[in-house]
Design an enzyme around this catalytic site. Structure first.
Site, PDB file in Angstrom:
ATOM      1  N   CYS A   2       0.857  -1.184   0.000  1.00  0.00           N
ATOM      2  CA  CYS A   2       0.000   0.000   0.000  1.00  0.00           C
ATOM      3  C   CYS A   2       0.894   1.235   0.000  1.00  0.00           C
ATOM      4  O   CYS A   2       2.097   1.131   0.201  1.00  0.00           O
ATOM      5  CB  CYS A   2      -0.862   0.021   1.251  1.00  0.00           C
ATOM      6  N   ARG A  27       1.072   1.451  -6.077  1.00  0.00           N
ATOM      7  CA  ARG A  27       1.281   0.476  -5.003  1.00  0.00           C
ATOM      8  C   ARG A  27      -0.024  -0.203  -4.577  1.00  0.00           C
ATOM      9  O   ARG A  27      -0.003  -1.114  -3.743  1.00  0.00           O
ATOM     10  CB  ARG A  27       1.897   1.159  -3.786  1.00  0.00           C
ATOM     11  N   TRP A  74      -3.934  -1.789  -0.972  1.00  0.00           N
ATOM     12  CA  TRP A  74      -3.947  -3.039  -1.716  1.00  0.00           C
ATOM     13  C   TRP A  74      -4.366  -4.076  -0.680  1.00  0.00           C
ATOM     14  O   TRP A  74      -3.598  -4.426   0.208  1.00  0.00           O
ATOM     15  CB  TRP A  74      -2.564  -3.334  -2.286  1.00  0.00           C
ATOM     16  N   ASN A  98       1.153  -0.335   5.737  1.00  0.00           N
ATOM     17  CA  ASN A  98       1.509  -1.148   4.572  1.00  0.00           C
ATOM     18  C   ASN A  98       2.222  -2.374   5.106  1.00  0.00           C
ATOM     19  O   ASN A  98       3.142  -2.247   5.903  1.00  0.00           O
ATOM     20  CB  ASN A  98       2.448  -0.332   3.666  1.00  0.00           C
ATOM     21  N   GLY A  99       1.785  -3.574   4.701  1.00  0.00           N
ATOM     22  CA  GLY A  99       2.476  -4.780   5.163  1.00  0.00           C
ATOM     23  C   GLY A  99       1.523  -5.770   5.803  1.00  0.00           C
ATOM     24  O   GLY A  99       0.307  -5.671   5.644  1.00  0.00           O
ATOM     25  N   GLU A 478      20.603 -20.398  -9.955  1.00  0.00           N
ATOM     26  CA  GLU A 478      20.378 -18.952  -9.981  1.00  0.00           C
ATOM     27  C   GLU A 478      21.554 -18.209  -9.322  1.00  0.00           C
ATOM     28  O   GLU A 478      21.987 -17.159  -9.805  1.00  0.00           O
ATOM     29  CB  GLU A 478      19.045 -18.633  -9.288  1.00  0.00           C
ATOM     30  N   LYS A 482      23.734 -15.429 -11.213  1.00  0.00           N
ATOM     31  CA  LYS A 482      23.906 -14.061 -10.684  1.00  0.00           C
ATOM     32  C   LYS A 482      25.389 -13.692 -10.644  1.00  0.00           C
ATOM     33  O   LYS A 482      25.781 -12.609 -11.052  1.00  0.00           O
ATOM     34  CB  LYS A 482      23.348 -13.927  -9.264  1.00  0.00           C
ATOM     35  N   GLU A 485      26.819 -13.206 -14.140  1.00  0.00           N
ATOM     36  CA  GLU A 485      26.292 -12.003 -14.786  1.00  0.00           C
ATOM     37  C   GLU A 485      27.005 -10.741 -14.344  1.00  0.00           C
ATOM     38  O   GLU A 485      27.308  -9.881 -15.161  1.00  0.00           O
ATOM     39  CB  GLU A 485      24.793 -11.836 -14.452  1.00  0.00           C
ATOM     40  N   HIS A 501      29.703 -37.128  -9.963  1.00  0.00           N
ATOM     41  CA  HIS A 501      29.674 -37.571 -11.352  1.00  0.00           C
ATOM     42  C   HIS A 501      30.456 -36.641 -12.282  1.00  0.00           C
ATOM     43  O   HIS A 501      30.214 -36.632 -13.483  1.00  0.00           O
ATOM     44  CB  HIS A 501      28.232 -37.714 -11.835  1.00  0.00           C
ATOM     45  N   LYS A 600      18.448  -5.971 -20.165  1.00  0.00           N
ATOM     46  CA  LYS A 600      17.378  -6.265 -19.209  1.00  0.00           C
ATOM     47  C   LYS A 600      16.277  -7.068 -19.884  1.00  0.00           C
ATOM     48  O   LYS A 600      15.742  -8.014 -19.320  1.00  0.00           O
ATOM     49  CB  LYS A 600      16.819  -4.942 -18.668  1.00  0.00           C
TER      50      LYS A 600
HETATM   51  C1  G6P Z   1      17.648 -11.287 -19.740  1.00  0.00           C
HETATM   52  C2  G6P Z   1      17.918 -10.661 -18.386  1.00  0.00           C
HETATM   53  C3  G6P Z   1      17.700 -11.702 -17.284  1.00  0.00           C
HETATM   54  C4  G6P Z   1      16.314 -12.297 -17.375  1.00  0.00           C
HETATM   55  C5  G6P Z   1      16.037 -12.870 -18.785  1.00  0.00           C
HETATM   56  C6  G6P Z   1      14.564 -13.184 -18.945  1.00  0.00           C
HETATM   57  O1  G6P Z   1      18.624 -12.226 -20.015  1.00  0.00           O
HETATM   58  O2  G6P Z   1      19.231 -10.158 -18.336  1.00  0.00           O
HETATM   59  O3  G6P Z   1      17.852 -11.082 -16.011  1.00  0.00           O
HETATM   60  O4  G6P Z   1      16.184 -13.337 -16.431  1.00  0.00           O
HETATM   61  O5  G6P Z   1      16.349 -11.894 -19.769  1.00  0.00           O
HETATM   62  O6  G6P Z   1      13.846 -11.989 -18.905  1.00  0.00           O
HETATM   63  P1  G6P Z   1      12.316 -11.908 -18.600  1.00  0.00           P
HETATM   64  O7  G6P Z   1      11.952 -10.455 -18.750  1.00  0.00           O
HETATM   65  O8  G6P Z   1      11.615 -12.760 -19.610  1.00  0.00           O
HETATM   66  O9  G6P Z   1      12.112 -12.418 -17.211  1.00  0.00           O
END
Ligand code: G6P
Length: 605
Positions: A2, A27, A74, A98-99, A478, A482, A485, A501, A600
């Site tokens: 909210c 929000r 919300w 909010n929360g 993941e 990260k 990246e 393995h 992105k």
């Molecule tokens: C790009 C971004 C990643 C993201 C992927 C999928 O590679 O750098 O951070 O996970 O796209 O993007 P999406 O918008 O479909 O989640």
């Protein structure tokens, strides 16, 4: 999630409260309200629906006040009615929130036993009642606020007015953001810089556990321990307010800390905490679904992989997950009754969109777990399963990931209920559990200093392995992604049982191994894998809980996260692995928010 605004002003606040609420509408907007101090008494105006409805109410009966608070809601606890709209009132206290207050039911019963009555279904009214209870025992406002905060469990931000206090607004934050705005003879609090942007550009960001009292000229800020503290006041240009970094050095760091709010807002779209019911938005009949096919790219595909564990274990629904770039070209054999779910932050990723369109063309029912609700996927899928992470600026996805995981867990619970795999009592137990996630995520982000201390050593590594079992396996993937990246260190995630393995050949003193293993039924197995690494001289970083830490092999560096139900572990243990990548990248001086070669949103093949 909210929106909150509070003003101690020198002239009428009505228009300014409304102006600010309109900026906060992103929000939440299912009801809204304002309250102000008029002749020493607090009065409020509220309306169900959008802020326009509140404006109609104010046109009939204006708020004549120079000190006030406002809220756009919300709904979490209680339907979006006027009665449940904020501000909520109890005795001398009027409050916006909010929360989620996780222990509100217990607090409410305890307060009822002391003769207190409640008008709404909200957890918010319980906070107001608690503060009023403390006031009536003779405490001054700030002490009453602190005494009440000490009894709350959950993640929240609040704004408070007290009857008889003509120039006082109090606030507090834990897990959800709150800023203080410094004007000229006027002071403000708000959910973000955008909320106070039209009135001032001088802003201080409250830190976790802080509470504050503002009057016309100053803010008295206290930390969770009750000690008076100063928080930096900085200049935030109004135009930059929507996408500002606050106290953080990078957007990625801010977005890691946004996760309690993002997760809570997302879960609210699926769970009714009052009834404990979990439902899929868009009226999807999950009982009629026979199989789930998740398609996604990058981080979103790992969120999907976590979802798979839960669709199968909780709901007994066969579920496949595949990266969209492979899925779209390999002519996969689909069976009728399959629900295809695209998972995407942007809703525009070319491969995911193509895979979604392919499924649609096969006559399958399609859904999109998407953060940008006007995106192509959101529009083209038969149903939208929203995430509510808010705008994500850092290229490396963080809060969008945990929001996707939260949505998928909720959908798995909804499927389990629809398919009769769990009864209403179990459904309510799980939804109560899920509501604890924002607080636990907030606790996990507090591991920042411990994790930062690991960065200098890890930043020297050429290769790093990540290990996990069960839902911690996709989290290991993941974690490795990260790190790759943003720090450009080569990293691989492995299912811990696969170590022997092949990857075990890589283990040597210069290859750190990050093991993600909070206590769960597979912990013992992961422990054995960890011993295999230790026996070969591989430096270990164990990310676990207090119980798991007791079993750490000698010499391992241990990050101790919150204890939680294994269902919540993918949410609660995401922030530590994100922070690890973040601090290693910072250590290396890398461009965290805009890593080389990445985009992105990838709208090309
Ligand atoms: C790009 C971004 C990643 C993201 C992927 C999928 O590679 O750098 O951070 O996970 O796209 O993007 P999406 O918008 O479909 O989640």
């Amino acid at each position: 999630m909210c929106g909150i605004i509070g003003i101690v002003g020198t002239h009428s606040v009505q228009e300014r409260l409304i102006d600010s609420l309109k900026r906060l509408e992103y929000r939440g907007y299912d009801s809204a309200g304002v309250a102000g101090v008029t002749d020493g008494r607090v009065v409020r105006r509220r309306a169900a629906g959008k802020i326009r409805a509140l404006e109609d109410v104010l046109a009939e009966s204006p708020l004549e006040a120079t000190v006030g608070i406002g809220h756009t809601r919300w709904a979490t606890h209680g339907a979006p009615t006027t009665r449940n709209a904020h501000p909520q009132e109890a005795g001398r206290v009027t409050l916006v929130h909010n929360g989620i207050i996780e222990n509100y039911a217990e607090l409410r019963e305890a307060l009822k036993a002391r003769g207190r009555t409640f008008e709404s279904d909200t957890d918010t009214e319980v906070i107001a009642s608690l503060i009023d209870f403390e006031l009536s025992s003779g405490k001054p406002p700030l002490e009453a606020l602190k005494a009440a905060l000490d009894q709350l469990t959950g993640a929240y931000a609040i704004g408070v007015l007290i009857d008889g206090e003509d120039s006082l607004v109090m606030g507090a934050r834990k897990g959800s953001p709150l800023v203080v705005g410094y004007g000229d003879g006027e002071m403000f609090i708000g959910s973000d810089a955008l909320a106070v942007g039209p009135f001032t550009s001088r802003i201080a960001y409250l830190e976790e556990g802080d509470y504050v009292a503002i009057d016309h000229n100053q803010a008295q800020i206290f930390n969770e321990a009750g000690h008076r503290v100063e928080r930096d006041v900085r200049q935030v240009p109004a135009s930059a307010a929507l996408v500002e970094k606050g106290n953080y050095r990078h957007f990625m760091e801010k977005e890691i800390h946004d996760q309690p709010d993002a997760c809570q807002h997302t879960l609210s779209a699926y769970i009714d905490p009052t009834t404990g019911k979990v439902t899929a938005p868009g009226g999807v009949d999950l009982a009629a679904v026979t199989r789930i096919q998740i398609v996604a790219c990058g981080t979103a595909s790992y969120a999907g992989a976590i979802g798979r564990y839960l669709f199968e274990s909780l709901a007994g629904l066969p579920c496949d997950v595949e990266v969209a770039s492979e899925f779209r070209y390999r002519q996969p054999a689909m069976t009728p009754g399959t629900l295809a779910i695209a998972v995407s932050q942007s809703g525009e990723t070319a491969d995911t969109l193509a895979a979604l369109r392919w499924c649609k063309a096969q006559g399958l029912m399609t859904a999109a777990v998407v953060n940008v609700h006007e995106s192509t996927m959101a529009r083209e899928a038969d149903v939208l399963f929203p995430t509510h992470a808010g705008p994500e600026i850092g290229v490396a996805s963080t809060k969008a990931f945990t929001s996707q995981v939260a949505a998928l867990i909720a959908l798995a619970v909804a499927a389990a209920a629809a398919r009769g795999r769990i009864d209403a009592v179990e459904e309510a137990r799980i939804s109560k559990l899920l509501m604890e996630a924002p607080r636990l995520i907030a606790e996990a982000t507090q591991l920042e200093d411990d994790i930062r201390a690991l960065a200098p050593d890890l930043a020297r590594a050429r290769d790093i392995l990540y290990l996990g079992r069960g839902a911690m396996y996709p989290l290991a993937l993941e974690g490795a992604l990260k790190l790759k990246e943003i720090s450009y260190i080569h990293a691989e995630g492995y299912a811990a049982g696969e170590l022997k393995h092949g990857p075990i050949a890589l283990i040597e003193e210069a290859t750190p191994v990050i093991v993600i293993a909070p206590t769960d039924p597979l912990f013992e197995k992961t422990l054995s894998n960890m011993s295999e690494v230790a026996a070969r001289g591989g430096p270990i970083v164990l990310i676990t809980d207090a119980q798991g830490a007791r079993h750490a092999p000698p010499g391992a560096r241990v990050i101790v996260g919150p204890s939680c139900d294994p269902l919540l572990a993918p949410l609660v243990y995401a922030p530590p692995i994100q922070l690890l990548a973040y601090y290693v990248a910072v250590q290396k001086g890398a461009d965290v928010d805009q890593p080389r070669n990445l985009a992105k949103s990838v709208t090309v093949e």
